[in-house]
Motif scaffolding. Structure first.
Motif, PDB file in Angstrom:
ATOM      1  N   ILE A   1      -7.527  -5.579  -5.861  1.00  0.00           N
ATOM      2  CA  ILE A   1      -6.127  -5.901  -6.158  1.00  0.00           C
ATOM      3  C   ILE A   1      -5.221  -4.827  -5.564  1.00  0.00           C
ATOM      4  O   ILE A   1      -4.215  -5.128  -4.908  1.00  0.00           O
ATOM      5  N   ALA A   2      -5.568  -3.560  -5.779  1.00  0.00           N
ATOM      6  CA  ALA A   2      -4.752  -2.462  -5.246  1.00  0.00           C
ATOM      7  C   ALA A   2      -4.712  -2.504  -3.721  1.00  0.00           C
ATOM      8  O   ALA A   2      -3.647  -2.340  -3.113  1.00  0.00           O
TER       9      ALA A   2
ATOM     10  N   THR B   1      -2.244  -4.971  -2.399  1.00  0.00           N
ATOM     11  CA  THR B   1      -0.885  -4.849  -2.923  1.00  0.00           C
ATOM     12  C   THR B   1      -0.164  -3.773  -2.131  1.00  0.00           C
ATOM     13  O   THR B   1      -0.671  -2.674  -1.962  1.00  0.00           O
TER      14      THR B   1
ATOM     15  N   GLU C   1       6.963  -8.942  -6.639  1.00  0.00           N
ATOM     16  CA  GLU C   1       5.771  -8.124  -6.396  1.00  0.00           C
ATOM     17  C   GLU C   1       5.177  -7.612  -7.707  1.00  0.00           C
ATOM     18  O   GLU C   1       3.963  -7.611  -7.885  1.00  0.00           O
TER      19      GLU C   1
ATOM     20  N   ASN D   1       3.619 -10.556  -9.533  1.00  0.00           N
ATOM     21  CA  ASN D   1       2.353 -10.915  -8.883  1.00  0.00           C
ATOM     22  C   ASN D   1       1.233  -9.972  -9.311  1.00  0.00           C
ATOM     23  O   ASN D   1       0.117 -10.412  -9.597  1.00  0.00           O
ATOM     24  N   LEU D   2       1.525  -8.667  -9.358  1.00  0.00           N
ATOM     25  CA  LEU D   2       0.520  -7.692  -9.790  1.00  0.00           C
ATOM     26  C   LEU D   2       0.086  -7.989 -11.219  1.00  0.00           C
ATOM     27  O   LEU D   2      -1.109  -8.041 -11.523  1.00  0.00           O
ATOM     28  N   TYR D   3       1.052  -8.212 -12.100  1.00  0.00           N
ATOM     29  CA  TYR D   3       0.749  -8.543 -13.492  1.00  0.00           C
ATOM     30  C   TYR D   3      -0.160  -9.771 -13.574  1.00  0.00           C
ATOM     31  O   TYR D   3      -1.162  -9.772 -14.294  1.00  0.00           O
TER      32      TYR D   3
ATOM     33  N   LYS E   1      -2.180 -11.059 -11.339  1.00  0.00           N
ATOM     34  CA  LYS E   1      -3.529 -10.799 -10.820  1.00  0.00           C
ATOM     35  C   LYS E   1      -4.396 -10.122 -11.884  1.00  0.00           C
ATOM     36  O   LYS E   1      -5.601 -10.341 -11.936  1.00  0.00           O
TER      37      LYS E   1
ATOM     38  N   PHE F   1      -2.199   1.516  -3.820  1.00  0.00           N
ATOM     39  CA  PHE F   1      -1.874   0.274  -3.138  1.00  0.00           C
ATOM     40  C   PHE F   1      -2.106   0.377  -1.629  1.00  0.00           C
ATOM     41  O   PHE F   1      -1.810   1.406  -1.027  1.00  0.00           O
TER      42      PHE F   1
END
Length: 172
Positions: A58-59, A62, A91, A94-96, A98, A167
């Motif tokens: 994920i990182a 991102t 953004e 989206n991170l949340y 994922k 990231f």
């Protein structure tokens, strides 16, 4: 063990938040100012070791993102919590999202409201006074975020970093 995933803002943003937290947040000594991107969840050592490659992926996928804080807000009347409101950029959302899918435990107790808590567990009178004065203060802050942290909770209730995930970094 209890884990959580957060973003720690830069020192200037933390200093601003702590200028209020040291007076109004009983959790001041337990965790630095942060944006929660995955609420606390229970996991075994094996489960965490299985999640780490997913967190790394994920990182890696991102890009660093900008956050903007432009006001103080509150979760009242649900709780007497006051926070610095972080704009919910796509953004960040989206991170949340994922971190709520894949092998991660489903534990969305509340809707995602990006924020940095600066006061909580206040009496009704204290809440009214503090919130009234904080809404008159200028809260224009910008920050660049380039990582998130997996934290774990110690026996005394404090939180410490288990691992940081940068990231856009190439996979190790």
């Amino acid at each position: 063990m209890k884990y959580g995933i957060v973003i720690f803002p830069s020192k200037p943003v933390q200093d601003k938040a702590n200028s209020y937290r040291k007076r109004y947040d009983p959790h001041y000594a337990l965790i630095p100012p942060h944006i929660t991107v995955k609420e606390a969840f229970e996991a075994s050592d094996d489960e965490i070791h299985q999640l780490i490659p997913e967190l790394r992926a994920i990182a890696n996928n991102t890009e660093p993102l900008a956050i903007n804080i432009n006001k103080v807000s509150t979760f009242a009347p649900v709780t007497n919590t006051i926070y610095m409101k972080v704009e919910a950029s796509q953004e960040l959302v989206n991170l949340y999202e994922k971190l709520q899918s894949g092998n991660f435990p489903v534990n969305k107790e509340f809707n995602f409201v990006p924020h940095i808590t600066i006061a909580q567990k206040l009496s009704d009178q204290e809440y009214a006074d503090v919130y009234g004065s904080l809404t008159m203060k200028d809260m224009q802050l910008e920050d660049k975020i380039d990582r998130f942290q997996l934290l774990y909770q110690l026996e005394n209730g404090s939180w410490t970093v288990y691992e940081s995930f940068i990231f856009g970094k190439d996979a190790e």
